[in-house]
Motif scaffolding. Structure first.
Motif, PDB file in Angstrom:
ATOM      1  N   ASN A 111       0.822  -1.207   0.000  1.00 17.12           N
ATOM      2  CA  ASN A 111       0.000   0.000   0.000  1.00 17.12           C
ATOM      3  C   ASN A 111       0.860   1.261   0.000  1.00 17.12           C
ATOM      4  N   VAL A 112       1.970   1.226   0.704  1.00 19.15           N
ATOM      5  CA  VAL A 112       2.887   2.368   0.702  1.00 19.15           C
ATOM      6  C   VAL A 112       3.439   2.597  -0.700  1.00 19.15           C
ATOM      7  N   LEU A 113       3.814   1.530  -1.379  1.00 25.84           N
ATOM      8  CA  LEU A 113       4.357   1.671  -2.733  1.00 25.84           C
ATOM      9  C   LEU A 113       3.286   2.118  -3.721  1.00 25.84           C
ATOM     10  N   LEU A 114       2.054   1.689  -3.521  1.00 24.17           N
ATOM     11  CA  LEU A 114       0.964   2.166  -4.374  1.00 24.17           C
ATOM     12  C   LEU A 114       0.793   3.677  -4.235  1.00 24.17           C
ATOM     13  N   MET A 115       0.789   4.163  -3.010  1.00 20.51           N
ATOM     14  CA  MET A 115       0.658   5.596  -2.798  1.00 20.51           C
ATOM     15  C   MET A 115       1.879   6.354  -3.327  1.00 20.51           C
ATOM     16  N   ARG A 116       3.048   5.780  -3.167  1.00 20.54           N
ATOM     17  CA  ARG A 116       4.257   6.433  -3.688  1.00 20.54           C
ATOM     18  C   ARG A 116       4.167   6.599  -5.198  1.00 20.54           C
ATOM     19  N   ASN A 117       3.757   5.551  -5.903  1.00 16.23           N
ATOM     20  CA  ASN A 117       3.663   5.653  -7.359  1.00 16.23           C
ATOM     21  C   ASN A 117       2.614   6.673  -7.785  1.00 16.23           C
ATOM     22  N   ALA A 118       1.514   6.754  -7.028  1.00 22.61           N
ATOM     23  CA  ALA A 118       0.479   7.735  -7.362  1.00 22.61           C
ATOM     24  C   ALA A 118       0.993   9.157  -7.163  1.00 22.61           C
ATOM     25  N   PHE A 119       1.698   9.412  -6.064  1.00 23.90           N
ATOM     26  CA  PHE A 119       2.237  10.753  -5.823  1.00 23.90           C
ATOM     27  C   PHE A 119       3.335  11.110  -6.828  1.00 23.90           C
ATOM     28  N   LEU A 120       4.085  10.117  -7.308  1.00 24.56           N
ATOM     29  CA  LEU A 120       5.128  10.394  -8.288  1.00 24.56           C
ATOM     30  C   LEU A 120       4.554  10.891  -9.606  1.00 24.56           C
ATOM     31  N   ASN A 121       3.318  10.520  -9.920  1.00 26.25           N
ATOM     32  CA  ASN A 121       2.713  10.931 -11.185  1.00 26.25           C
ATOM     33  C   ASN A 121       2.217  12.372 -11.170  1.00 26.25           C
TER      34      ASN A 121
END
Length: 276
Positions: free
Chosen positions: A153-163
């Motif tokens: 879940n942390v990595l999912l949020m990280r990828n979303a914020f990176l976009n």
């Protein structure tokens, strides 16, 4: 756009129908079995998919056999707490990994990636020992705590914020917004779809979990639904109608959750939340 030949299009539909039958078929079969009365033979050959005389009596028998609604309420408390902690914690950690600049950010990201590679069975003894030392054995808090923030879940949020474009952060910084204002007012509203994805994954993981609640809980009044339904297998091993009814009761909240959040779920896919 290229035109698809009829043979290739038919093959695609056949494959989709095959996947649909493999994924949805078992649930539909359980639903059908749960609606069959005691006079119907569920082991007939060839099997009869549709019940001849549908009845809800099996669901009443489940409630009479075990305190299923108490178990469901315990599962709901665990799942709700898991959703809240994962959404808040994963959003904060993901934002820190994606948007903040500090020494060791790559190492922290790598640590979350490596955490996904560790099987739960390999650390479950350490988790149990930790809960025992904290005095949280046989409590619902002890069930929630180990999974309160998931690495995926942390990595999912990280990828979303990176976009998100960095120009938005720069403009907000020039206007005097601090890091909390940029997170709460700009970044978080832009990734609501990914938050819904995290919420669905967290709820499903907590609701379906069997091994960890079985280990940490010993008081039957605190059992979650997955543990409580296991009594149907032991006491009524030959009555698959009760087992099927209990399975439908356990799956129904997941279907309702996804039906309510599916719009946000697919928006989260569009935001790149599940992309590498």
């Amino acid at each position: 756009m290229t035109r698809v030949r009829k043979g290739e299009l038919a093959l695609r539909y056949v494959l989709l129908l095959a996947v649909l039958a493999l994924t949805v078929g078992p649930f539909l079969w359980q639903l059908s079995t749960s609606l069959k009365g005691p006079t119907e033979d569920i082991y007939s050959s060839p099997p009869s998919f549709l019940p001849r005389h549908p009845t809800l009596h099996n669901y009443e028998r489940v409630a009479d056999t075990i305190p299923v609604w108490d178990y469901a309420f315990n599962s709901l408390k665990v799942a709700t707490a898991n959703v809240a902690t994962n959404c808040v914690g994963s959003a904060l950690a993901g934002y820190a990994l994606a948007r903040l600049r500090y020494r060791g950010r790559r190492a922290a990201t790598l640590a979350f990636v490596l955490a996904m590679l560790v099987p739960v069975e390999g650390i479950i003894i350490a988790q149990f020992t930790t809960m025992r030392e904290l005095g949280l054995n046989n409590t619902l808090i002890g069930v929630v705590l180990p999974g309160c923030i998931g690495a995926m879940n942390v990595l999912l949020m990280r990828n979303a914020f990176l976009n998100l474009p960095y120009e938005i952060d720069e403009a907000a910084y020039v206007d005097g917004a601090n890091v909390w204002q940029r997170f709460l007012r700009i970044a978080l509203p832009s990734v609501k779809g990914t938050v819904a994805v995290v919420a669905i994954f967290a709820f499903m993981g907590a609701w379906d979990d069997f091994l960890w609640p079985l280990i940490v809980l010993s008081d039957p009044s605190k059992f979650t639904l997955t543990i409580g339904l296991n009594y149907l297998h032991g006491t009524f091993a030959n009555d698959e109608r009760l087992v099927a009814a209990g399975t439908v009761i356990a799956v129904a909240p997941l279907i309702a959750l996804f039906a309510g959040l599916q719009r946000y779920f697919f928006r989260g896919v569009g935001e790149g939340a599940v992309k590498g």
